[in-house]
Design an enzyme around this catalytic site. Sequence first.
Site, PDB file in Angstrom:
ATOM      1  N   GLY A 391      37.060  45.882  46.050  1.00  9.39           N
ATOM      2  CA  GLY A 391      36.838  45.818  44.618  1.00  9.39           C
ATOM      3  C   GLY A 391      37.195  44.471  44.004  1.00  9.39           C
ATOM      4  O   GLY A 391      37.120  43.420  44.644  1.00  9.39           O
ATOM      5  N   SER A 392      37.623  44.512  42.742  1.00  8.84           N
ATOM      6  CA  SER A 392      37.740  43.326  41.896  1.00  8.84           C
ATOM      7  C   SER A 392      38.799  42.322  42.321  1.00  8.84           C
ATOM      8  O   SER A 392      38.897  41.243  41.727  1.00  8.84           O
ATOM      9  CB  SER A 392      38.019  43.766  40.458  1.00  8.84           C
ATOM     10  OG  SER A 392      36.979  44.581  39.976  1.00  8.84           O
ATOM     11  N   SER A 393      39.604  42.633  43.314  1.00 14.01           N
ATOM     12  CA  SER A 393      40.607  41.672  43.768  1.00 14.01           C
ATOM     13  C   SER A 393      39.987  40.348  44.186  1.00 14.01           C
ATOM     14  O   SER A 393      40.639  39.305  44.135  1.00 14.01           O
ATOM     15  CB  SER A 393      41.408  42.254  44.946  1.00 14.01           C
ATOM     16  OG  SER A 393      42.226  43.308  44.524  1.00 14.01           O
TER      17      SER A 393
END
Length: 704
Positions: A391-393
């Site tokens: 995800g957004s990491s």
Amino acid sequence: MMKEKKKKTRVSLRLNLLFFAIFLLFSALIFRLGVVQIVYGDDYKREVERTVEMTVNNPVPRGKMFDRNLKVMVDNEPLNAITYTRSQSANSREMLKTAEKLAEMINKETDKITERDRKDFWILKNPEAAELKITNADRKKVTEGKLEQEDLYKLQIERITEKEINSFTEAELEVLAIYREFSSGYALTPQMVKNKDVTVEEFATVGENLDALPGVDITTDWDRMYTYGNTLKSVLGKVSSSDEGLPSERLDYFLSLGYSRNDRVGKSYIEFQYEGVLQGDKAKVKNVTDKSGNVVGSQVVSEGRRGNDLVLTIDMELQLAIEEEIEKQLLQAKSAGNTQFLDRAFVVLMDPKTGEILTMAGKQYVIDKETGKPAINDFALGNISSSYTVGSSVKGATVLTGYQTGAIQPNEYFYDRPLDIKGTPTKKSWTNMGNINDLTALKKSSNVYMFLTAIAIAGTEYAPDKGLDIGASDFDTIRKSFVQFGLGAKTGIDLPNEMIGFTGQETTPGKLLDLSIGQYDTYTPMQLAQYVSTIANGGYRMEPHMVKEIREPVDNNTELGPIVSEITPKVLNKLDMKDSWINRVQDGFEKVAMETGGTAYNYFGNKPYTAAAKTGTAQAFYDGPNKDKYDGLQDTMNLSMVGYAPVENPEVAFAVVVPWAYQGSTSNGLNGKLAEFALDSYFDLKKNRQQEDNTEATVGIQID
């Protein structure tokens, strides 16, 4: 008178002839003895006294392992052991006789005996009955060349009945188990007969009767001892047993280095990676044998030295604390429900300036097959051997790729709203954020900002209900940039079998957008730790490593030997990006953790230290254990978080990954809880240790 005179003359002549004959015989004998002694004497003497010198290498204990604070992690536990060294002249009958005597003195497990062992032993014990297994027709085939001589033994083996091989008594099986060890060794090479659970009585009895047990000896063996139980055991690795010896797949390699076939070697991970360091220098014993192969003397050439010690980068106190918290959080989350697929979590702590791994924690929730109750297993290895959509990491890498390609500029604004792309489901953020810049996009984790950045990287433009001109080369552009951070590449950690992750094969426009927000390709927790460390230290991708120092061994268990070598930090690459760009993303990460509204503010906003972070949530397919049972389900969420602290001078970077953390729309926040605990623990330990050091220093001054 005349007659008597003639008679005496005849006798005298006969005596003279006799004496002359004797003289000739003695002369011939003396001549022959002279030839034997003078001409061939040295040759015959050498033949009589002929001996062969053979040097045998005896294994020594392996090197120890310590954590970064010099606490023993892996040691060697001494074991009483009984060995057998077969002489070159020893035959099966002699070995059997010795095995029978030894069986009266020790208990030997019989569980390793195979069916073939039983058959061979039956032939040895019943030679006459075994001979009857061969027919005259069989022997005729040998003379006719239709069978080889060794084929007759194979026929004997095949014709032994099940009743015959099951006819042994328990006592006979014990003899067989010992004989099996005797015969599996090589001439003049000590073979382990028993090194587990050797009682004091057994050890003493065998020692007192060595004269009656040719080839048998008592010695001290060792076994690996793990101070912290199963903690990190999968990463520390395994060592082969004396039964296993050298692994078959690397047999020639080890033999070329002077190993013996029954030597124990590192089979996996650190034990394997640092085998040459941990193995040590073998003791060398020179055996002198006569022409019959009997040992007539032995001489110690070298006492040998145990392997060098490893000082690891791991902080065991920190490791244990984080592992305990992972276990606690997993059990709580499972009991709270909505976690059908949740079964693991990972935390990596790394020094962003050196690449030293401070913590490599992983736990897995399982149901014990015997008790049916929940259990938690060590899964530290999963940090390099398993990968997930995170995800957004990864959005920090997306923004920097946008800067590098010229697709966006620092402080560029995009309007965050749902994107309707032809042939692709609507793409949107978790909430409509309006007109935002890059820093706000990182702080609030805007998906749309990353989508528009990816579209710009592809050199195309978004228009509602229109398609996008995106091809395979655009995926390559982003992936090549991500590799600079370690995403989608081997990190270089000093452990074998590191996983790279999986690369999505579809090249549709929607998949490129997914790639930009970490919902397409998969990455390992270790890759995430390297990625965020690269941002934290200003753009240097450091090679992570588990070993800090190699030291010489010493006999004193409370001390360490001098340093042989130190593992120096290694820069794998420098980001081909402006420092101002990297600083910009650092500012965005700081806002995530330290400003109200940041997605990690609830975890770090009120800490005594400053932190930078990036959260991640990815909608994922479940692909864990028994995945076929749940085929088609995708309503599970992967959670992740990366970051570092303190912001002004980063000394620790972290990566947290919790695959399949929950189902539905309500997060359990496991990524944030574990990240918060990890940083709190790091700084609490640092503070406590500084206080202890100051106290010791103060006491020292008072004493002086």
